[in-house]
Design a protein around this motif. Sequence first.
Motif, PDB file in Angstrom:
ATOM      1  N   ARG A  60       0.831  -1.175   0.011  1.00  0.00           N
ATOM      2  CA  ARG A  60      -0.117  -0.053  -0.139  1.00  0.00           C
ATOM      3  C   ARG A  60       0.816   1.177   0.055  1.00  0.00           C
ATOM      4  NH1 ARG A  60      -3.229   0.232   5.220  1.00  0.00           N
ATOM      5  NH2 ARG A  60      -3.207   2.283   4.619  1.00  0.00           N
ATOM      6  N   ASP A  61       0.587   2.171  -0.845  1.00  0.00           N
ATOM      7  CA  ASP A  61       0.925   3.487  -0.735  1.00  0.00           C
ATOM      8  C   ASP A  61       0.467   4.346   0.243  1.00  0.00           C
ATOM      9  OD1 ASP A  61       3.098   3.021  -2.776  1.00  0.00           O
ATOM     10  OD2 ASP A  61       1.754   3.191  -4.345  1.00  0.00           O
ATOM     11  N   LYS A  62       1.220   5.178   1.076  1.00  0.00           N
ATOM     12  CA  LYS A  62       0.623   5.874   2.125  1.00  0.00           C
ATOM     13  C   LYS A  62       1.082   7.332   1.844  1.00  0.00           C
ATOM     14  CE  LYS A  62      -0.220   4.481   6.457  1.00  0.00           C
ATOM     15  NZ  LYS A  62      -0.003   4.104   7.835  1.00  0.00           N
ATOM     16  N   GLY A  63       0.183   8.104   1.838  1.00  0.00           N
ATOM     17  CA  GLY A  63       0.623   9.482   1.521  1.00  0.00           C
ATOM     18  C   GLY A  63       1.296  10.460   2.463  1.00  0.00           C
ATOM     19  N   GLU A  64       1.740  11.522   2.215  1.00  0.00           N
ATOM     20  CA  GLU A  64       2.248  12.437   3.007  1.00  0.00           C
ATOM     21  C   GLU A  64       1.343  12.714   4.139  1.00  0.00           C
ATOM     22  OE1 GLU A  64       5.007  16.497   3.661  1.00  0.00           O
ATOM     23  OE2 GLU A  64       4.672  15.475   1.765  1.00  0.00           O
ATOM     24  N   ARG A  65       1.532  12.964   5.304  1.00  0.00           N
ATOM     25  CA  ARG A  65       0.610  13.470   6.386  1.00  0.00           C
ATOM     26  C   ARG A  65       1.361  14.220   7.533  1.00  0.00           C
ATOM     27  NH1 ARG A  65       0.055   9.634  10.630  1.00  0.00           N
ATOM     28  NH2 ARG A  65       1.493   7.893  10.363  1.00  0.00           N
ATOM     29  N   ILE A  66       0.442  14.728   8.545  1.00  0.00           N
ATOM     30  CA  ILE A  66       1.130  15.409   9.474  1.00  0.00           C
ATOM     31  C   ILE A  66       1.124  14.589  10.689  1.00  0.00           C
ATOM     32  CG2 ILE A  66       0.953  17.421  11.004  1.00  0.00           C
ATOM     33  CD1 ILE A  66       1.801  18.132   8.079  1.00  0.00           C
ATOM     34  N   GLY A  67       2.073  14.542  11.343  1.00  0.00           N
ATOM     35  CA  GLY A  67       2.213  13.676  12.442  1.00  0.00           C
ATOM     36  C   GLY A  67       2.479  14.707  13.978  1.00  0.00           C
ATOM     37  N   VAL A  76       4.876  17.393  12.750  1.00  0.00           N
ATOM     38  CA  VAL A  76       5.995  17.117  11.774  1.00  0.00           C
ATOM     39  C   VAL A  76       5.517  16.329  10.399  1.00  0.00           C
ATOM     40  CG1 VAL A  76       8.048  17.007  13.542  1.00  0.00           C
ATOM     41  CG2 VAL A  76       6.839  15.033  12.997  1.00  0.00           C
ATOM     42  N   PRO A  77       6.059  16.599   9.555  1.00  0.00           N
ATOM     43  CA  PRO A  77       5.506  16.019   8.399  1.00  0.00           C
ATOM     44  C   PRO A  77       6.234  14.323   8.344  1.00  0.00           C
ATOM     45  CG  PRO A  77       7.260  17.541   7.526  1.00  0.00           C
ATOM     46  CD  PRO A  77       6.982  17.755   9.033  1.00  0.00           C
ATOM     47  N   ILE A  78       5.143  13.649   7.978  1.00  0.00           N
ATOM     48  CA  ILE A  78       5.569  12.158   7.803  1.00  0.00           C
ATOM     49  C   ILE A  78       5.559  11.827   6.387  1.00  0.00           C
ATOM     50  CG2 ILE A  78       5.076   9.799   8.203  1.00  0.00           C
ATOM     51  CD1 ILE A  78       3.584  10.639  10.777  1.00  0.00           C
ATOM     52  N   ALA A  79       6.751  11.488   5.726  1.00  0.00           N
ATOM     53  CA  ALA A  79       7.090  11.469   4.312  1.00  0.00           C
ATOM     54  C   ALA A  79       6.413  10.184   3.704  1.00  0.00           C
ATOM     55  CB  ALA A  79       8.475  10.986   4.269  1.00  0.00           C
ATOM     56  N   PRO A  80       5.758  10.404   2.550  1.00  0.00           N
ATOM     57  CA  PRO A  80       5.018   9.353   1.895  1.00  0.00           C
ATOM     58  C   PRO A  80       5.743   8.077   1.682  1.00  0.00           C
ATOM     59  CG  PRO A  80       5.810  11.018   0.382  1.00  0.00           C
ATOM     60  CD  PRO A  80       5.887  11.406   1.412  1.00  0.00           C
TER      61      PRO A  80
END
Length: 100
Positions: A60-67, A76-80
């Motif tokens: 599965r590809d997970k997109g960038e999100r804010i953690g 902090v941004p979490i990379a895809p």
Amino acid sequence: MAAEAGTLTRADLAEAIHNEVGLSRADSAHMVERILGHMCEALANGQNVKISGFGSFVLRDKGERIGRNPKTGVEVPIAPRRVLTFRASQMMRDRIARAD
């Protein structure tokens, strides 16, 4: 095979093949390594792996999100990234449920 509550290892799989099929221990270990190698290669190439009656390994590809840092609360941004998930087959789930 491995202990009831323990962990099943490559060596345990090779030993089971040796005992049940009759291949030498070396050939059994080589077979386990080849099978796992094929699975890893397929996953690395973006293919999902389905083993009938066992389950599916799905990428599965997970997109960038804010953690959020739980200690400081700083966002902090979490990379895809690509993640691997396993979904047990219905047959496997039924078998596990019966083992309880």
